[in-house]
Design a protein around this motif. Structure first.
Motif, PDB file in Angstrom:
ATOM      1  N   TYR A  56       0.829  -1.205   0.000  1.00 20.62           N
ATOM      2  CA  TYR A  56       0.000   0.000   0.000  1.00 20.62           C
ATOM      3  C   TYR A  56       0.867   1.260   0.000  1.00 20.62           C
ATOM      4  O   TYR A  56       0.634   2.207  -0.762  1.00 20.62           O
ATOM      5  N   HIS A  57       1.877   1.245   0.862  1.00 20.16           N
ATOM      6  CA  HIS A  57       2.780   2.386   1.029  1.00 20.16           C
ATOM      7  C   HIS A  57       3.511   2.701  -0.282  1.00 20.16           C
ATOM      8  O   HIS A  57       3.647   3.855  -0.676  1.00 20.16           O
ATOM      9  N   LEU A  90       2.446   1.818  -3.334  1.00 20.90           N
ATOM     10  CA  LEU A  90       1.436   2.296  -4.285  1.00 20.90           C
ATOM     11  C   LEU A  90       1.128   3.768  -4.010  1.00 20.90           C
ATOM     12  O   LEU A  90       0.913   4.552  -4.925  1.00 20.90           O
ATOM     13  N   HIS A  91       1.143   4.135  -2.739  1.00 16.05           N
ATOM     14  CA  HIS A  91       0.790   5.482  -2.323  1.00 16.05           C
ATOM     15  C   HIS A  91       1.868   6.498  -2.714  1.00 16.05           C
ATOM     16  O   HIS A  91       1.620   7.413  -3.486  1.00 16.05           O
ATOM     17  N   LYS A  93      -0.513   5.589  -6.943  1.00 19.95           N
ATOM     18  CA  LYS A  93      -1.776   4.986  -7.378  1.00 19.95           C
ATOM     19  C   LYS A  93      -2.930   5.317  -6.429  1.00 19.95           C
ATOM     20  O   LYS A  93      -4.086   5.120  -6.766  1.00 19.95           O
ATOM     21  N   ILE A  94      -2.599   5.759  -5.200  1.00 17.48           N
ATOM     22  CA  ILE A  94      -3.665   6.045  -4.236  1.00 17.48           C
ATOM     23  C   ILE A  94      -4.128   7.486  -4.410  1.00 17.48           C
ATOM     24  O   ILE A  94      -5.313   7.764  -4.479  1.00 17.48           O
ATOM     25  N   GLN A  95      -3.160   8.394  -4.462  1.00 17.53           N
ATOM     26  CA  GLN A  95      -3.450   9.819  -4.695  1.00 17.53           C
ATOM     27  C   GLN A  95      -2.573  10.264  -5.873  1.00 17.53           C
ATOM     28  O   GLN A  95      -1.466  10.766  -5.666  1.00 17.53           O
ATOM     29  N   GLY A 154      -1.129  13.903   1.801  1.00 22.99           N
ATOM     30  CA  GLY A 154      -1.463  12.491   2.037  1.00 22.99           C
ATOM     31  C   GLY A 154      -2.034  12.269   3.428  1.00 22.99           C
ATOM     32  O   GLY A 154      -3.096  11.668   3.595  1.00 22.99           O
ATOM     33  N   ASN A 187      -5.602  13.393   4.957  1.00 20.83           N
ATOM     34  CA  ASN A 187      -6.749  12.497   4.844  1.00 20.83           C
ATOM     35  C   ASN A 187      -6.773  11.576   6.064  1.00 20.83           C
ATOM     36  O   ASN A 187      -5.882  10.744   6.229  1.00 20.83           O
ATOM     37  N   ILE A 227      -6.431   7.728   5.440  1.00 23.33           N
ATOM     38  CA  ILE A 227      -5.077   7.257   5.088  1.00 23.33           C
ATOM     39  C   ILE A 227      -4.197   7.260   6.340  1.00 23.33           C
ATOM     40  O   ILE A 227      -3.476   6.294   6.616  1.00 23.33           O
ATOM     41  N   TYR A 240      -2.107   4.115   8.277  1.00 21.14           N
ATOM     42  CA  TYR A 240      -0.690   4.173   8.649  1.00 21.14           C
ATOM     43  C   TYR A 240      -0.513   3.917  10.144  1.00 21.14           C
ATOM     44  O   TYR A 240       0.378   3.173  10.550  1.00 21.14           O
TER      45      TYR A 240
END
Lengths: 228, 253
Positions: free
Chosen positions: A121-122, A124-125, A130-132, A157, A160, A163, A167
């Motif tokens: 996820y991290h 991708l972020h 890909k997240i934002q 980031g 939000n 998100i 974390y």
């Protein structure tokens, strides 16, 4: 050759693989945290640091490849060992009780898998955007040239709350993972003698807590508006 | 005056043989003296079963004084029952209360298959010993008593490890059914003494290889084994085993 075979095929040898890859990943987590904590020194510090990493491929790429290899070794070995462990007791006891084991020790596989999902996820972020997707487009002027505004990316980031919540929860599980893993690695390598047993256990718990607090300080400070 | 007898409900694992599936069967244990050992209580239940023409409960036992390593039994989910540093034969019924329900199971691990009821085949441990749990000595005249000096601290540590009776409680209690504590005790015991040095590397490599071969699980350093060990063998010996195996692996040719 015989040594490599003993290390990669025996039960004890694969615990060395777990311990050494885990130790190096632990050092990376500390370095990563220290790097990110520069957000508290101000926008320019953090952006200059991020630019330095990006602009130094001879440092960046060996580190990336090394981390990937370590993560794969750590995860593949862990899953292999866990499958063997399940096979060693085909029929469970009536009402499973595990004696003298800490919660962190019992949950090591679960916390590890959550941390793995978090790493995906991290990346991708903040690495693949890909997240934002807009996060990778922020730029700032640095020594006369536009560079990626990592400071703004982090502030946006973590503004939000969803998100940030992800974390914070994942950092809790990373802390749990390290509180057993860091002391366990000394035992697996045979360095945990009775003289150092308590000191090593304390070191593991305290360092896990420091990593938790240090990493969580960033989203919490942003949510509270202390870092803008 | 405290009670001198008690009535209990036992839930015992019954399994005809290694091939058949087992199941729990309930038995009433009546008028059990608080001074009986757990095994004597089972003897009483078996007398009754035999008198009724039923098959008595099979369980392992030998010396009944806590030193042979034959008795086993997972009692209410804990290897050798609720007391610390105590084998099942040294566990007395005063550790239980009148009216208690007690679940009795065999050691559960793939390398310890059930032979019948509560009896398991622990010859995997014998095979581990056979590949290295010994010191080869040439026969001949007995050496002088103090010809080989051994520091007191080493002798004491070796004795701590040598207390292992090979009962298998460590395997039974480990969530991974790992035999690390057993192998660690045997490797540690001989590796601490001067007589054990010549074969030290070969011993640890062979014994670990056999342990893996038998299908025991892997150690995750949680410490359940030491917590149930009737001889209180500590985690330090597992660390020592890891250290010995690492050194031997690096020196392996």
């Amino acid at each position: 050759m015989k040594t490599l075979k003993l290390i990669f095929l025996s039960s004890l040898g694969r615990k060395y693989v777990m311990a050494i890859s885990g130790a190096l990943l632990f050092l990376f987590v500390i370095g990563h945290m220290l790097g990110n904590l520069q957000i508290f020194l101000g926008k320019d510090f953090l952006n200059a640091y991020a630019h330095f990493l990006k602009a130094t491929p001879e440092l960046l790429w060996p580190a990336r490849i090394g981390l990937l290899v370590l993560a794969i070794l750590h995860i593949v070995t862990a899953v292999q060992l866990a499958i063997e462990n399940r096979r060693a007791r085909p029929l469970a006891y009536d009402g499973t009780k595990i004696y003298a084991a800490s919660f962190a020790a019992q949950a090591i596989l679960f916390s590890g898998l959550v941390v793995l999902a978090f790493i995906v996820y991290h990346l991708l972020h903040f690495t693949f955007g890909k997240i934002q997707p807009e996060a990778l487009t922020y730029t700032v002027m640095y020594k006369g040239e536009p560079i990626h505004d990592v400071y703004k990316m982090m502030v946006m980031g973590f503004s939000n709350p969803w998100i940030s919540a992800i974390y914070l929860i994942c950092m809790g599980l990373l802390c749990l993972h390290l509180s057993h893993g860091v002391s366990s690695l000394f035992q697996s390598l045979g360095w945990k003698t009775n003289a150092y047993r308590n000191a090593i256990d304390k070191f593991a718990k305290i360092s896990a807590l420091i990593i938790f607090l240090g990493n969580c300080a960033i989203p919490v400070a942003i949510l509270l508006g202390l870092v803008k | 005056m405290s009670e001198t007898t008690m009535n209990l409900t036992l839930r015992v694992w019954r399994q005809k043989n290694a091939q058949s599936a087992g199941t729990f069967v309930e038995y009433e244990a009546k008028n059990i003296s608080v001074d009986m050992s757990f095994l004597e209580m089972l003897d009483v239940v078996n007398e009754e079963l035999t008198a009724r023409g039923e098959d008595p409960i099979a369980f392992d036992h030998d010396c009944r004084e806590g030193i042979c390593g034959m008795c086993s039994l997972t009692i209410n989910g804990k290897a050798h029952g609720p007391l610390e540093a105590t084998t099942t034969c040294q566990l007395h019924m005063r550790s239980f209360k009148n009216g208690d329900a007690i679940t009795v199971e065999p050691w559960r691990a793939k390398p310890f298959p059930v032979i019948k009821d509560l009896v398991t085949d622990r010859s995997a441990f014998d095979r581990i010993i056979q590949v290295g749990g010994f010191v080869s000595v040439s026969t001949g005249g007995a050496p002088d008593g103090n010809a080989l000096p051994i520091p007191k601290t080493d002798a004491d540590a070796a004795m701590d490890a040598a207390q292992c009776i090979g009962c298998g409680a460590c395997v039974a209690a480990c969530k991974n059914a790992s035999a690390m504590l057993f192998v660690a005790a045997k490797v540690g015991h001989l590796g601490l003494l001067p007589q054990g040095q010549t074969e030290r590397d070969r011993r640890v490599l062979h014994m670990v290889a056999q342990m893996d071969e038998e299908g025991f699980g892997n150690c995750t350093n949680i410490g359940s084994c030491s917590a149930v060990c009737p001889k209180e063998i500590g985690q330090d010996f597992i660390s020592r085993l890891n250290r010995d195996f690492l050194k031997a692996s690096l020196r392996a040719k």
